[in-house]
Motif scaffolding. Structure first.
Motif, PDB file in Angstrom:
ATOM      1  N   ARG A   1      11.303  34.320  -4.102  1.00 41.66           N
ATOM      2  CA  ARG A   1      10.911  33.260  -3.162  1.00 41.66           C
ATOM      3  C   ARG A   1      10.484  32.036  -3.973  1.00 41.66           C
ATOM      4  NH1 ARG A   1       9.677  36.019   1.754  1.00 41.66           N
ATOM      5  NH2 ARG A   1      11.023  37.836   1.565  1.00 41.66           N
ATOM      6  N   VAL A   2      10.803  30.868  -3.422  1.00 43.01           N
ATOM      7  CA  VAL A   2      10.457  29.614  -4.096  1.00 43.01           C
ATOM      8  C   VAL A   2       9.645  28.760  -3.131  1.00 43.01           C
ATOM      9  CG1 VAL A   2      11.355  27.587  -5.296  1.00 43.01           C
ATOM     10  CG2 VAL A   2      12.639  29.736  -5.371  1.00 43.01           C
ATOM     11  N   ALA A   3       8.584  28.177  -3.617  1.00 41.04           N
ATOM     12  CA  ALA A   3       7.687  27.395  -2.759  1.00 41.04           C
ATOM     13  C   ALA A   3       8.417  26.214  -2.142  1.00 41.04           C
ATOM     14  CB  ALA A   3       6.486  26.901  -3.561  1.00 41.04           C
ATOM     15  N   GLU A   4       8.254  26.052  -0.841  1.00 40.38           N
ATOM     16  CA  GLU A   4       8.887  24.948  -0.120  1.00 40.38           C
ATOM     17  C   GLU A   4       8.380  23.599  -0.636  1.00 40.38           C
ATOM     18  OE1 GLU A   4       7.634  25.620   3.932  1.00 40.38           O
ATOM     19  OE2 GLU A   4       5.509  25.509   3.402  1.00 40.38           O
ATOM     20  N   ASN A   5       7.136  23.596  -1.127  1.00 43.70           N
ATOM     21  CA  ASN A   5       6.556  22.335  -1.597  1.00 43.70           C
ATOM     22  C   ASN A   5       6.677  22.136  -3.107  1.00 43.70           C
ATOM     23  OD1 ASN A   5       4.797  24.507  -1.785  1.00 43.70           O
ATOM     24  ND2 ASN A   5       2.946  23.341  -1.353  1.00 43.70           N
ATOM     25  N   ALA A   6       7.591  22.863  -3.725  1.00 43.13           N
ATOM     26  CA  ALA A   6       7.840  22.638  -5.161  1.00 43.13           C
ATOM     27  C   ALA A   6       8.619  21.330  -5.325  1.00 43.13           C
ATOM     28  CB  ALA A   6       8.625  23.798  -5.754  1.00 43.13           C
ATOM     29  N   THR A   7       8.242  20.576  -6.354  1.00 38.07           N
ATOM     30  CA  THR A   7       8.904  19.292  -6.653  1.00 38.07           C
ATOM     31  C   THR A   7      10.250  19.539  -7.326  1.00 38.07           C
ATOM     32  OG1 THR A   7       6.811  18.119  -6.882  1.00 38.07           O
ATOM     33  CG2 THR A   7       8.677  17.232  -8.123  1.00 38.07           C
ATOM     34  N   LEU A   8      11.244  18.765  -6.930  1.00 40.85           N
ATOM     35  CA  LEU A   8      12.569  18.937  -7.528  1.00 40.85           C
ATOM     36  C   LEU A   8      12.763  18.040  -8.754  1.00 40.85           C
ATOM     37  CD1 LEU A   8      14.984  19.115  -4.455  1.00 40.85           C
ATOM     38  CD2 LEU A   8      13.795  20.975  -5.634  1.00 40.85           C
ATOM     39  N   ILE A   9      13.445  18.577  -9.728  1.00 44.98           N
ATOM     40  CA  ILE A   9      13.917  17.778 -10.861  1.00 44.98           C
ATOM     41  C   ILE A   9      15.348  17.348 -10.528  1.00 44.98           C
ATOM     42  CG2 ILE A   9      14.501  17.767 -13.316  1.00 44.98           C
ATOM     43  CD1 ILE A   9      12.516  19.989 -13.782  1.00 44.98           C
ATOM     44  N   LEU A  10      15.596  16.060 -10.589  1.00 42.81           N
ATOM     45  CA  LEU A  10      16.934  15.531 -10.293  1.00 42.81           C
ATOM     46  C   LEU A  10      17.577  15.035 -11.586  1.00 42.81           C
ATOM     47  CD1 LEU A  10      15.983  13.332  -7.194  1.00 42.81           C
ATOM     48  CD2 LEU A  10      16.390  15.790  -7.287  1.00 42.81           C
ATOM     49  N   SER A  11      18.850  14.716 -11.503  1.00 40.71           N
ATOM     50  CA  SER A  11      19.547  14.215 -12.698  1.00 40.71           C
ATOM     51  C   SER A  11      18.895  12.932 -13.216  1.00 40.71           C
ATOM     52  CB  SER A  11      21.018  13.987 -12.393  1.00 40.71           C
ATOM     53  OG  SER A  11      21.133  13.140 -11.274  1.00 40.71           O
ATOM     54  N   ILE A  12      18.316  12.149 -12.317  1.00 38.20           N
ATOM     55  CA  ILE A  12      17.676  10.905 -12.783  1.00 38.20           C
ATOM     56  C   ILE A  12      16.479  11.213 -13.695  1.00 38.20           C
ATOM     57  CG2 ILE A  12      18.406   9.600 -10.750  1.00 38.20           C
ATOM     58  CD1 ILE A  12      15.652   9.688  -9.640  1.00 38.20           C
ATOM     59  N   HIS A  13      15.843  12.346 -13.467  1.00 38.13           N
ATOM     60  CA  HIS A  13      14.719  12.726 -14.338  1.00 38.13           C
ATOM     61  C   HIS A  13      15.208  13.158 -15.717  1.00 38.13           C
ATOM     62  CE1 HIS A  13      12.835  13.570 -10.241  1.00 38.13           C
ATOM     63  NE2 HIS A  13      12.241  12.501 -10.723  1.00 38.13           N
ATOM     64  N   ARG A  14      16.292  13.904 -15.727  1.00 40.33           N
ATOM     65  CA  ARG A  14      16.856  14.335 -17.021  1.00 40.33           C
ATOM     66  C   ARG A  14      17.276  13.120 -17.837  1.00 40.33           C
ATOM     67  NH1 ARG A  14      19.262  18.220 -13.905  1.00 40.33           N
ATOM     68  NH2 ARG A  14      21.219  17.078 -13.766  1.00 40.33           N
ATOM     69  N   GLU A  15      17.902  12.169 -17.148  1.00 40.38           N
ATOM     70  CA  GLU A  15      18.367  10.962 -17.864  1.00 40.38           C
ATOM     71  C   GLU A  15      17.211  10.167 -18.437  1.00 40.38           C
ATOM     72  OE1 GLU A  15      21.136   7.934 -16.640  1.00 40.38           O
ATOM     73  OE2 GLU A  15      22.239   9.457 -15.505  1.00 40.38           O
ATOM     74  N   LEU A  16      16.157  10.021 -17.641  1.00 43.90           N
ATOM     75  CA  LEU A  16      15.005   9.238 -18.084  1.00 43.90           C
ATOM     76  C   LEU A  16      14.308   9.928 -19.268  1.00 43.90           C
ATOM     77  CD1 LEU A  16      13.175   6.791 -17.607  1.00 43.90           C
ATOM     78  CD2 LEU A  16      11.971   8.099 -15.840  1.00 43.90           C
TER      79      LEU A  16
END
Ligand code: IMO
Ligand code: MG
Length: 430
Positions: A99-114
């Motif tokens: 199970r994964v918390a519904e309120n977990a923050t997502l890492i997006l490609s824009i974060h990887r790039e930055l």
């Protein structure tokens, strides 16, 4: 029966995965509560090697519930591919065991790039991060503009959230002279991965509360180590989350009372990946030898780890900042065969002797370790499964470590294999 929190007591890579896997036999639920896929946890079970970054290490044991808490930053693509990779190794992962918390923050490609952009040196201090987007994702969480897992279940309102996020990121991009991100591309990125991760979504705080009330045993699995903690670590050369044991409660949605015994994991020597101060670092052939024998290469990035002697001053400090009740000492066998072994017991700072690691970046860079030297042992500790199997001098080393750090060694790990472990005190017994 106490719930147990496992945390790294150094700069990460202490062997937390193995200890969590081993302890999970006695647990019902295994919870990750901070960090993300910057972690690299290796499990060796019957000669078979499993490498985990995001999934809790309990996932390889049938019948255990694994939980990714709200304190984790979740790259949905990394989750999907890790689930796939493990299923190829015969580990089945479904909603029944993850199970994964519904309120977990997502890492997006824009974060990887930055993250990568900053590490390239053109925009900010080089930290030597794992370039997984961890820091930028936590920044957006604290900046109240993050996309969270639950947002993938409401695609109609996702576009507005993406616009809000990009108002910030595109201003940054313009400042760096880079092309702006298109909201459409980010929408597509998220909409396409949503069906792969939404099946695991849950209100984790409620689920864990129920499990706890039902008398289930919870094992909290820390990633990184206390010296990489954003408050208590070697700032700014840290990760962007709290890695100390107190985070287990906040990062999973339980109160501090849910956390019982705190088991700190410490290697019998010290390693660090990335930049930052490291007082007992060795630059000679001894350091090379430790690195070779200990196979000190990163699981996540493949980078060579810096190696040095055990620094008791640092671990004594993390025993306090994490409220560590007992230590699992790992990789003692790597010190087999050394004629003499050194332990850092304090520091010299600007002509004065101190018994703690100072907080300022300047002072952390200037301290010089004070060493105590011990006789090594010629016998082998590798694969030992009882105290009686250890050379007397190795026992002396363990006892001295206990004395210096102010915490007992509860568990001794003598190889990467699950069962090569000596139990002195069962953490679940509190
Ligand atoms: P496990 O769980 C060792 C280090 C990185 C870098 C700093 C910041 O396997 O012990 P980040 O990508 O988190 O922003 O990088 O933290 N780091 C780790 N070092 N083990 C880890 O995890 C680490 N996770 C991050 O090398 O110095
Ligand atoms: Mg690691």
């Amino acid at each position: 029966m106490a719930n147990v929190v496992v945390v790294g007591a150094q700069w990460g890579d202490e062997g937390k995965g193995k200890i969590v896997d081993w302890l999970s036999e006695q647990a019902d639920v295994v919870v990750r509560f901070q960090g993300g896929h910057n972690a690299g946890h290796t499990l060796v079970i019957g000669g078979k090697v499993y490498k985990l970054s995001l999934l809790p290490s309990g996932v390889v044991r049938p019948g255990k519930l694994s939980v990714i808490g709200n304190g984790v930053v979740l790259d949905p693509h990394a989750l999907a591919s890790e689930v796939e990779r493990l299923s190829e190794q015969g580990v089945s992962i479904t909603r029944d065991n993850l199970r994964v918390a519904e309120n977990a923050t997502l890492i997006l490609s824009i974060h990887r790039e930055l993250d990568a952009l900053r590490e390239s040196g053109s925009a900010g201090t080089k930290i030597g991060t794992t370039k997984r987007g961890i820091g930028p994702a936590y920044e957006d969480k604290a900046g109240r503009r993050a996309i969270r897992l639950m947002d993938l279940a409401d695609l109609a309102s996702l576009r507005d959230k993406i616009d809000r996020l990009l108002t910030h990121h595109n201003a940054l991009r313009r400042g760096f002279g880079l092309d702006e991100f298109s909201p459409e591309a980010i929408y597509e990125e998220l909409a396409s991965v949503a069906p792969k991760v939404l099946p695991y979504m849950d209100a984790v705080w409620r689920l864990l509360d129920e499990e706890r009330r039902a008398g289930k045993r919870i094992l909290f699995e820390g990633a990184q180590g206390a010296l990489l903690d954003v408050d208590h670590g070697t700032y700014p050369f840290v990760t962007s989350s709290n890695t100390v044991a107190g985070q287990a409660a906040t990062g999973s949605g339980l109160g501090p009372g849910a956390v019982g015994y705190v088991l700190g994991i410490a290697k019998a020597y010290t390693t660090r990946v990335g930049e930052g101060p490291f007082p007992t670092e060795l630059f000679d052939e001894t350091g090379e030898l430790i690195g070779q024998k200990g196979k000190e290469f990163g699981v996540v990035t493949g980078r060579k780890r810096r190696c040095g002697w055990f620094d008791a001053t640092l671990v004594r400090q993390t025993v306090r900042t994490s409220g560590i009740d007992g230590i699992a000492l790992t990789k003692l066998d790597i010190l087999d065969g050394f004629e003499t072994i050194k332990i850092g017991v304090g520091y010299k700072l600007d002509g004065q002797t101190i018994d703690y690691f100072p907080a300022s970046q300047g002072a952390q860079g200037r301290v010089e370790p004070i060493y105590e030297e011990m006789e090594g042992w010629s016998g082998s500790t590798a694969g030992a499964r009882s105290w009686a199997d250890l050379p007397a001098q190795a026992i002396k080393y363990v006892r001295r470590v206990e004395e210096l750090i102010g915490a007992p060694v509860a568990v001794l790990s003598t190889s990467p294999e699950r069962d090569d472990t000596i139990l002195m005190k069962n953490p679940f017994e509190g």
